[in-house]
Write a protein that holds these residues in place. Structure first.
Motif, PDB file in Angstrom:
ATOM      1  N   UNK A   1       2.762  15.629 -16.890  1.00  7.15           N
ATOM      2  CA  UNK A   1       2.294  16.902 -16.345  1.00  7.15           C
ATOM      3  C   UNK A   1       0.771  16.939 -16.234  1.00  7.15           C
ATOM      4  N   UNK A   2       0.286  17.536 -15.152  1.00  5.00           N
ATOM      5  CA  UNK A   2      -1.153  17.753 -14.985  1.00  5.00           C
ATOM      6  C   UNK A   2      -1.550  19.159 -15.420  1.00  5.00           C
ATOM      7  N   UNK A   3      -0.573  19.958 -15.857  1.00  4.87           N
ATOM      8  CA  UNK A   3      -0.837  21.346 -16.245  1.00  4.87           C
ATOM      9  C   UNK A   3      -0.838  21.478 -17.770  1.00  4.87           C
ATOM     10  N   UNK A   4      -1.753  20.766 -18.406  1.00  6.18           N
ATOM     11  CA  UNK A   4      -1.852  20.798 -19.865  1.00  6.18           C
ATOM     12  C   UNK A   4      -2.777  21.935 -20.290  1.00  6.18           C
ATOM     13  N   UNK A   5      -2.180  23.012 -20.733  1.00  3.76           N
ATOM     14  CA  UNK A   5      -2.938  24.206 -21.093  1.00  3.76           C
ATOM     15  C   UNK A   5      -3.602  24.018 -22.457  1.00  3.76           C
ATOM     16  N   UNK A   6      -4.873  24.400 -22.523  1.00  4.49           N
ATOM     17  CA  UNK A   6      -5.617  24.406 -23.780  1.00  4.49           C
ATOM     18  C   UNK A   6      -5.868  25.850 -24.196  1.00  4.49           C
ATOM     19  N   UNK A   7      -6.410  26.039 -25.427  1.00  2.00           N
ATOM     20  CA  UNK A   7      -6.614  27.401 -25.919  1.00  2.00           C
ATOM     21  C   UNK A   7      -7.534  28.197 -25.003  1.00  2.00           C
ATOM     22  N   UNK A   8      -8.506  27.536 -24.384  1.00  2.00           N
ATOM     23  CA  UNK A   8      -9.442  28.254 -23.519  1.00  2.00           C
ATOM     24  C   UNK A   8      -8.753  28.852 -22.289  1.00  2.00           C
TER      25      UNK A   8
ATOM     26  N   UNK B   1      22.742  30.430 -25.966  1.00  2.00           N
ATOM     27  CA  UNK B   1      21.379  30.482 -26.514  1.00  2.00           C
ATOM     28  C   UNK B   1      20.979  29.164 -27.171  1.00  2.00           C
ATOM     29  N   UNK B   2      21.938  28.419 -27.692  1.00  2.00           N
ATOM     30  CA  UNK B   2      21.602  27.099 -28.241  1.00  2.00           C
ATOM     31  C   UNK B   2      21.171  26.156 -27.123  1.00  2.00           C
ATOM     32  N   UNK B   3      21.897  26.188 -26.016  1.00  2.00           N
ATOM     33  CA  UNK B   3      21.546  25.313 -24.883  1.00  2.00           C
ATOM     34  C   UNK B   3      20.200  25.712 -24.281  1.00  2.00           C
ATOM     35  N   UNK B   4      19.891  27.009 -24.272  1.00  2.00           N
ATOM     36  CA  UNK B   4      18.577  27.453 -23.794  1.00  2.00           C
ATOM     37  C   UNK B   4      17.470  26.911 -24.683  1.00  2.00           C
ATOM     38  N   UNK B   5      17.717  26.838 -25.974  1.00  2.00           N
ATOM     39  CA  UNK B   5      16.714  26.293 -26.885  1.00  2.00           C
ATOM     40  C   UNK B   5      16.502  24.801 -26.643  1.00  2.00           C
ATOM     41  N   UNK B   6      17.569  24.099 -26.317  1.00  2.00           N
ATOM     42  CA  UNK B   6      17.451  22.673 -25.985  1.00  2.00           C
ATOM     43  C   UNK B   6      16.570  22.488 -24.744  1.00  2.00           C
ATOM     44  N   UNK B   7      16.754  23.350 -23.731  1.00  2.00           N
ATOM     45  CA  UNK B   7      15.898  23.303 -22.542  1.00  2.00           C
ATOM     46  C   UNK B   7      14.445  23.585 -22.901  1.00  2.00           C
ATOM     47  N   UNK B   8      14.223  24.503 -23.825  1.00  2.00           N
ATOM     48  CA  UNK B   8      12.860  24.827 -24.267  1.00  2.00           C
ATOM     49  C   UNK B   8      12.173  23.601 -24.866  1.00  2.00           C
ATOM     50  N   UNK B   9      12.891  22.884 -25.702  1.00  2.00           N
ATOM     51  CA  UNK B   9      12.322  21.679 -26.325  1.00  2.00           C
ATOM     52  C   UNK B   9      11.962  20.650 -25.267  1.00  2.00           C
ATOM     53  N   UNK B  10      12.830  20.470 -24.279  1.00  2.00           N
ATOM     54  CA  UNK B  10      12.551  19.512 -23.198  1.00  2.00           C
ATOM     55  C   UNK B  10      11.293  19.908 -22.424  1.00  2.00           C
ATOM     56  N   UNK B  11      11.165  21.197 -22.090  1.00  4.27           N
ATOM     57  CA  UNK B  11      10.021  21.656 -21.297  1.00  4.27           C
ATOM     58  C   UNK B  11       8.709  21.474 -22.049  1.00  4.27           C
ATOM     59  N   UNK B  12       8.698  21.794 -23.343  1.00  4.46           N
ATOM     60  CA  UNK B  12       7.480  21.615 -24.128  1.00  4.46           C
ATOM     61  C   UNK B  12       7.096  20.135 -24.206  1.00  4.46           C
ATOM     62  N   UNK B  13       8.112  19.276 -24.357  1.00  2.24           N
ATOM     63  CA  UNK B  13       7.838  17.832 -24.374  1.00  2.24           C
ATOM     64  C   UNK B  13       7.270  17.363 -23.040  1.00  2.24           C
ATOM     65  N   UNK B  14       7.757  17.943 -21.939  1.00  2.00           N
ATOM     66  CA  UNK B  14       7.248  17.567 -20.613  1.00  2.00           C
ATOM     67  C   UNK B  14       5.784  17.973 -20.445  1.00  2.00           C
ATOM     68  N   UNK B  15       5.467  19.241 -20.735  1.00  2.00           N
ATOM     69  CA  UNK B  15       4.115  19.733 -20.490  1.00  2.00           C
ATOM     70  C   UNK B  15       3.064  19.002 -21.333  1.00  2.00           C
ATOM     71  N   UNK B  16       3.463  18.602 -22.529  1.00  2.00           N
ATOM     72  CA  UNK B  16       2.473  17.954 -23.386  1.00  2.00           C
ATOM     73  C   UNK B  16       2.709  16.451 -23.493  1.00  2.00           C
ATOM     74  N   UNK B  17       3.477  15.922 -22.539  1.00  2.00           N
ATOM     75  CA  UNK B  17       3.629  14.480 -22.402  1.00  2.00           C
ATOM     76  C   UNK B  17       2.681  13.948 -21.346  1.00  2.00           C
ATOM     77  N   UNK B  18       3.004  12.788 -20.809  1.00  2.00           N
ATOM     78  CA  UNK B  18       2.080  12.120 -19.888  1.00  2.00           C
ATOM     79  C   UNK B  18       2.319  12.468 -18.421  1.00  2.00           C
TER      80      UNK B  18
END
Length: 450
Positions: free
Chosen positions: A219-226, A200-217
């Motif tokens: 990814x074209x799939x940047x989700x907004x609140x709308x 579960x610790x390693x899964x959390x590390x993957x989670x951090x990487x994925x969030x950094x990817x989506x809200x980095x430069x």
């Protein structure tokens, strides 16, 4: 060259390799982790702990199944919308997938912890194996609060054509998992609970990487609140298309209930420990094939949306060739060195006596399974939920479960009848899938000609 242009115009073998190789590497590393994890548990805790892991593992796979249902369903829609040049609809799909996996994680964690004892009994836990299975699963269920997001989001990354980032999201977690496994099981002597904590610790590390990817430069799939507004039609479409993937994993859990209880009846805890090893070996054989599938799906979905049926047919043909070649190579290795493989996990003489022949029988028909996997994945990519569901269920539900119920009683086969059910189910489901897939390919050829 844009990713959309590559999907529609790049040489098929080139783009399939470019998308499949990172996915295959990631899947193989993930499968290697499962093997290393089991080796550490077998050598550091004992083969009874392997039996406990065998009981808990289907529950873990069930969690993954629900996450894959959302992730693959969303990825299929995203690929098709991107192929049709409708990025806004793709973003609404991504936003709805986020809502679904967060709610799912909360529900799984709560219900799993409340009903953990009866769940494990259903999956075949004996009095001797229950403490190991419970220690492991309690920790895994805590990780289910965020693990479904990791699985689902990984599919979305592939859907936009960034196979390298999808690979890295799995690699960072897997490498961390192997390191933490060793640390918690050997120096810290935390037993099977330590293995679950490492997971579960390693899964959390993957989670951090994925969030950094989506809200980095990148990814074209940047989700907004709308885009996070709940849309029941999108939810329904995701679940329908992803249902075949869920069905495969859920059927695997149903299969585990029948199989684990049959193994316990005919062979006891030792047979469950043997299957725990074989299960990891099978995953290692299958994972490279799923890597090719993951490379194929966004290409097939995009080109189907773009009305390029010729390219859909071509990517299916190349994917079948690739999966068959990989499976044949892996199976030959397993047939030549079964004792060496079993010894990696534990060298108990009884385990070796049971395990060597069982492994050889179980993997005998793996080389043909690529056709079955590609066939089910193709219909997922095309958004055709019913045939994808039927083909996904064929191996485990239509063939394997009845064979496990029947063969041990035929001619006193007993435990050997259970092992024989594996290659027979592989062969029958491949024939069944080939017939259905050929009809679909012929239909697409007619559509192209028209």
């Amino acid at each position: 060259m844009s990713r959309s242009h590559q999907m529609e115009h790049e040489k098929m073998s080139t783009i399939l390799l470019r998308l499949s190789i990172p996915a295959t590497i990631a899947m193989m590393v993930n499968a290697l982790y499962n093997i290393v994890d089991s080796i550490f548990i077998g050598q550091g805790v004992g083969y009874m702990a392997l039996g406990g892991l065998t009981i808990a593992f289907p529950v873990q796979m069930g969690i993954m199944a629900m996450a894959q249902m959302i992730g693959i369903g969303a990825a299929s829609a995203v690929s098709r919308y991107l192929g049709a040049k409708d990025r806004e609809k793709a973003l609404h799909v991504v936003g709805n997938s986020y809502i679904a996996v967060v709610l799912m994680g909360i529900i799984i964690c709560a219900l799993g912890l409340i009903f953990i004892d009866p769940i494990l009994r259903i999956f075949g836990a004996t009095d001797l194996l229950m403490p190991y299975a419970k220690d492991y699963l309690q920790v895994i269920l805590v990780g289910s609060l965020y693990f479904p997001f990791v699985i689902s989001a990984n599919n979305l990354i592939r859907a936009e054509g960034n196979a390298r980032a999808a690979m890295l999201s799995m690699l960072v977690g897997t490498i961390a998992n192997i390191f933490l496994d060793y640390l918690f099981i050997f120096p810290l002597q935390m037993g099977i609970r330590g293995a679950a904590l490492a997971t579960i610790i390693s899964q959390f590390i993957s989670l951090v990487y994925i969030l950094a990817y989506f809200y980095g430069e990148h990814s074209s799939l940047k989700v907004q609140w709308k885009h996070m507004k709940l849309n029941w039609q999108i939810q329904k479409d995701m679940m329908m298309v992803g249902s075949s993937s869920f069905a495969r994993q859920a059927a695997g859990s149903l299969m585990a209930i029948v199989l684990n209880n049959s193994l316990g009846f005919y062979g006891g805890e030792l047979a469950l420990a043997v299957y725990g090893i074989i299960q990891r070996v099978i995953m290692f054989l299958f994972m490279p094939m799923f890597g090719i599938v993951q490379g194929m799906q966004p290409i097939a979905g995009f080109n189907y949306g773009a009305k390029r049926m010729d390219r859909v047919s071509e990517v299916v043909r190349l994917s079948i060739i690739g999966t068959t070649a990989l499976a044949l190579f892996s199976t030959i290795f397993g047939q030549l060195f079964p004792e060496t493989i079993i010894r990696l996990f534990n060298d108990d003489p009884a385990l070796l006596e049971y395990g060597v022949l069982a492994l050889r029988v179980v993997i005998a028909m793996v080389p043909v399974v690529g056709v079955q996997i590609i066939g089910a994945a193709l219909f997922q990519s095309l958004g055709k939920a019913v045939p994808a569901l039927v083909l996904t269920l064929s191996r485990q539900v239509l063939f394997f479960i009845p064979l496990v119920a029947i063969l041990p009683r035929v001619g006193g086969l007993g435990l050997m009848g259970i092992w024989l059910a594996f290659p027979l189910a592989d062969g029958l489901s491949t024939i069944f899938t080939s017939i259905w897939m050929k009809r679909e390919m012929n239909r697409m050829k007619k559509e192209l000609a028209a």
